[in-house]
Design an enzyme around this catalytic site. Structure first.
Site, PDB file in Angstrom:
ATOM      1  N   ALA A  11     -19.490 -29.457  -6.750  1.00 61.33           N
ATOM      2  CA  ALA A  11     -18.881 -30.690  -7.254  1.00 61.33           C
ATOM      3  C   ALA A  11     -17.364 -30.663  -7.066  1.00 61.33           C
ATOM      4  CB  ALA A  11     -19.246 -30.869  -8.724  1.00 61.33           C
ATOM      5  N   SER A  13     -15.658 -28.263  -4.728  1.00 61.42           N
ATOM      6  CA  SER A  13     -15.276 -27.901  -3.360  1.00 61.42           C
ATOM      7  C   SER A  13     -16.525 -27.525  -2.566  1.00 61.42           C
ATOM      8  CB  SER A  13     -14.281 -26.734  -3.359  1.00 61.42           C
ATOM      9  OG  SER A  13     -14.891 -25.581  -3.885  1.00 61.42           O
ATOM     10  N   ARG A  15     -17.961 -25.203   0.964  1.00 55.91           N
ATOM     11  CA  ARG A  15     -17.635 -24.124   1.879  1.00 55.91           C
ATOM     12  C   ARG A  15     -18.776 -23.907   2.862  1.00 55.91           C
ATOM     13  NH1 ARG A  15     -18.922 -24.460  -2.952  1.00 55.91           N
ATOM     14  NH2 ARG A  15     -17.112 -23.519  -3.886  1.00 55.91           N
ATOM     15  N   GLY A  79     -26.777 -31.248  -8.222  1.00 54.47           N
ATOM     16  CA  GLY A  79     -28.025 -31.989  -8.417  1.00 54.47           C
ATOM     17  C   GLY A  79     -27.833 -33.483  -8.605  1.00 54.47           C
ATOM     18  N   HIS A 237     -31.027 -27.526  -4.155  1.00 56.86           N
ATOM     19  CA  HIS A 237     -30.229 -27.622  -5.368  1.00 56.86           C
ATOM     20  C   HIS A 237     -29.417 -26.335  -5.491  1.00 56.86           C
ATOM     21  CE1 HIS A 237     -29.935 -27.835 -10.006  1.00 56.86           C
ATOM     22  NE2 HIS A 237     -28.908 -28.426  -9.423  1.00 56.86           N
ATOM     23  N   ASP A 238     -28.111 -26.459  -5.623  1.00 53.42           N
ATOM     24  CA  ASP A 238     -27.248 -25.267  -5.586  1.00 53.42           C
ATOM     25  C   ASP A 238     -27.621 -24.245  -6.657  1.00 53.42           C
ATOM     26  OD1 ASP A 238     -26.214 -26.779  -7.721  1.00 53.42           O
ATOM     27  OD2 ASP A 238     -24.170 -26.859  -6.929  1.00 53.42           O
ATOM     28  N   THR A 239     -28.034 -24.725  -7.831  1.00 57.42           N
ATOM     29  CA  THR A 239     -28.426 -23.789  -8.897  1.00 57.42           C
ATOM     30  C   THR A 239     -29.605 -22.933  -8.428  1.00 57.42           C
ATOM     31  OG1 THR A 239     -27.783 -25.473 -10.487  1.00 57.42           O
ATOM     32  CG2 THR A 239     -29.112 -23.649 -11.321  1.00 57.42           C
ATOM     33  N   THR A 259     -18.523 -25.358 -12.162  1.00 58.53           N
ATOM     34  CA  THR A 259     -18.165 -26.597 -12.853  1.00 58.53           C
ATOM     35  C   THR A 259     -19.149 -26.824 -14.004  1.00 58.53           C
ATOM     36  OG1 THR A 259     -17.355 -27.494 -10.776  1.00 58.53           O
ATOM     37  CG2 THR A 259     -17.813 -29.066 -12.535  1.00 58.53           C
ATOM     38  N   GLY A 404     -18.961 -19.088  -8.784  1.00 57.03           N
ATOM     39  CA  GLY A 404     -17.501 -18.960  -8.809  1.00 57.03           C
ATOM     40  C   GLY A 404     -16.971 -18.541 -10.169  1.00 57.03           C
TER      41      GLY A 404
HETATM   42  C1  LIG Z   1     -25.020 -32.798 -11.750  1.00 57.35           C
HETATM   43  C2  LIG Z   1     -24.991 -31.340 -11.847  1.00 57.35           C
HETATM   44  O1  LIG Z   1     -24.313 -30.847 -10.760  1.00 57.35           O
HETATM   45  C3  LIG Z   1     -26.344 -30.740 -11.923  1.00 57.35           C
HETATM   46  O2  LIG Z   1     -27.026 -31.272 -12.989  1.00 57.35           O
HETATM   47  C4  LIG Z   1     -26.366 -29.239 -12.010  1.00 57.35           C
HETATM   48  O3  LIG Z   1     -27.691 -28.856 -12.081  1.00 57.35           O
HETATM   49  C5  LIG Z   1     -25.756 -28.612 -10.818  1.00 57.35           C
HETATM   50  O4  LIG Z   1     -26.218 -28.843  -9.752  1.00 57.35           O
HETATM   51  C6  LIG Z   1     -24.634 -27.697 -10.985  1.00 57.35           C
HETATM   52  O5  LIG Z   1     -24.131 -27.304  -9.773  1.00 57.35           O
END
Ligand SMILES: C[C@H](O)[C@H](O)[C@@H](O)C(=O)CO
Length: 491
Positions: A11, A13, A15, A79, A237-239, A259, A404
């Protein structure tokens, strides 16, 4: 022997990492980094600059080609957000940012159609206004002309994969963040779609992590000489990709720290609670039971606020100030809605402390410390809520932190102290590495994700040089602080 290109969009940055897997060893190099892809339209309206992001993705491909070349590419991102395509497959507008105000009041209106309890029962996802369901309903109810034009909705990585290949798919880990997906069947939820009368065409065919989406086939790809290379799904999804990088032999208790703070446990099946406390997202083949918390966003916003006052702090300086700060025994509820919104963060923290009759921090270090301690204590609260409800064999003494946020070493120690768990530090670029591992599995270079996770330990040795474990300290003092926090700052 393969080189894979991971595009990891956060959200704050983005890379590009080039993973080189040669002779059973993985090396990872960051080849490009970029930011500033949020467009602020004023009045609380925000969107993502997809053209700028695509420019950086092509730049990443050029850098990868100039380096060692790449055999495949995959994109992961934050996400819930998405783009809408019309019948001709054109993107109708830039994807809207989850912090945009368009979902104000939507969850309440949606609850008149299907109660929060019914939505949770069906999707296993906490009720949050940012969820895709509510964003889509905002389009349907407030912008009917756009809704009419929309043929398909694609989450950010799926959208980018489509723009690169022309193929429309929805990767499951990302779909699971939408609140339109069932963690029970691992399919789109017909019940949700029918209850809200959403067009069936909006939903692209689902696809797992580790599959082929298509091949690069754009003019720009041809110009770069990369046309025809495969585009694969990681856990988009990054998580989910971050958790995939945790070097644990058993299902992990995790904190994906950035974030957002996503804290929870890997499970083999969904676990729903009457109180709708946790989200059941889908990871790389398992359920990731988690709580979605406003994380280092608050620190990022404080940093920006001080910068506007002429005081520029690096994150290292922020951590240093916090570690030297006075212990005010003051805490905030990091889930209070005001902290999720941008702007005025110093004032918001101070207002919260004043409203709850706690000592009001004024020095920057004191304010940063209040936030770090409150995050750490919230992690304890979530884990206690989770572990008190799960079977004993699903509790754990070790908490893995990836992302991070691991660079905020003060937060690592505070988290160990607050949770009374041994904290193992994972990779700060865990998401990008998880993305790489899943591509290697897709290419058949690595037999399984379990085998891929074995490749992470040497990377950790390089990154952390021995400071990878934090033991809890000052147990009695932190017990007192936890009780104070529950009284004043808990969610
Ligand atoms: C919107 C958020 O980014 C999301 O809900 C969260 O799961 C995420 O992806 C954190 O990087």
């Amino acid at each position: 022997m393969s080189n894979v290109l991971a595009i990891d969009l956060g959200a704050s940055s983005g890379r590009a990492l080039l993973g080189k897997y040669h002779d059973g060893e993985l090396s990872v190099t960051e080849i490009h980094r970029f930011d500033d892809y949020v467009i602020d339209h004023g009045d609380g309206h925000l969107s993502w600059d997809i053209e700028l992001i695509m420019d950086h993705i092509y730049e990443s491909m050029a850098q990868a080609e100039a380096s060692h070349g790449f055999d495949s590419l995959s994109v992961d991102s934050w996400g819930v957000d998405f783009g809408l395509l019309d019948q001709e497959g054109h993107l109708i507008a830039n994807p809207v940012h989850y912090r945009d105000k368009r979902t104000d009041g939507i969850p309440e209106r949606a609850a008149e159609i299907l109660s929060h309890a019914e939505i949770y029962e069906e999707t296993g996802i906490q009720i949050l206004a940012i969820n895709t369901l509510y964003q889509l309903l905002a389009v349907k109810w407030h912008e009917p002309d756009v809704y009419e034009r929309a043929e398909t909705y694609l989450h950010i990585p799926d959208l980018i994969h489509y723009l690169l290949t022309g193929e429309k798919y929805a990767e499951r880990s990302m779909a699971s963040t939408s609140q339109l997906f069932s963690p029970h069947s691992l399919e789109w939820s017909d019940n949700i779609r029918e209850a809200f009368d959403l067009k069936p065409s909006l939903f692209a065919p689902l696809i797992d992590a580790g599959e082929k989406v298509g091949v690069l086939n754009t003019d720009r790809a041809t110009e770069l000489g990369v046309a025809g290379k495969p585009v694969l799904t990681c856990a988009s999804h990054d998580t989910a990709s971050a958790i995939a990088s945790i070097p644990s032999d058993t299902p992990a208790t995790f904190l994906s720290s950035g974030t957002w703070s996503l804290i929870g446990k890997e499970l083999s099946k969904p676990f729903l609670t009457d109180e709708r406390l946790f989200s059941n997202e889908y990871g790389a083949g398992n359920i990731t039971l988690l709580s979605n918390l406003t994380g280092l966003w608050i620190i990022q916003q404080l940093r920006e606020a001080y910068s506007q006052q002429g005081q520029d702090y690096t994150y290292r300086e922020i951590a240093q100030l916090a570690s030297e700060a006075e212990d005010l025994h003051a805490y905030i509820d990091v889930s209070d809605e005001r902290f999720a919104e941008p702007g005025e963060m110093i004032q918001k923290v101070q207002d919260y402390l004043a409203e709850t009759k706690q000592p009001v921090a004024t020095e920057p270090g004191d304010i940063f410390r209040v936030v770090y301690e409150s995050l750490a204590l919230t992690y304890r609260q979530v884990l206690e809520e989770m572990e008190s409800r799960l079977d004993n064999d699903q509790t754990g003494e070790v908490l893995y932190i990836v992302g991070g946020g691991t660079k905020a070493t003060i937060l690592n120690q505070l988290t160990a102290n607050a949770t009374q768990k041994t904290v193992h530090i994972g990779l700060s670029e865990g998401t990008g590495v998880g993305n790489i591992l899943l591509q290697l599995v897709a290419l058949g270079e690595v037999a399984s994700l379990e085998d891929g996770r074995q490749l992470v330990e040497p990377l950790l040795q390089d990154e952390l040089a021995g400071s990878a474990i934090y033991e809890p300290q000052d147990n009695a003092q932190w017990e007192v602080k936890y009780q104070e926090f529950i009284a004043k700052g808990s969610r």
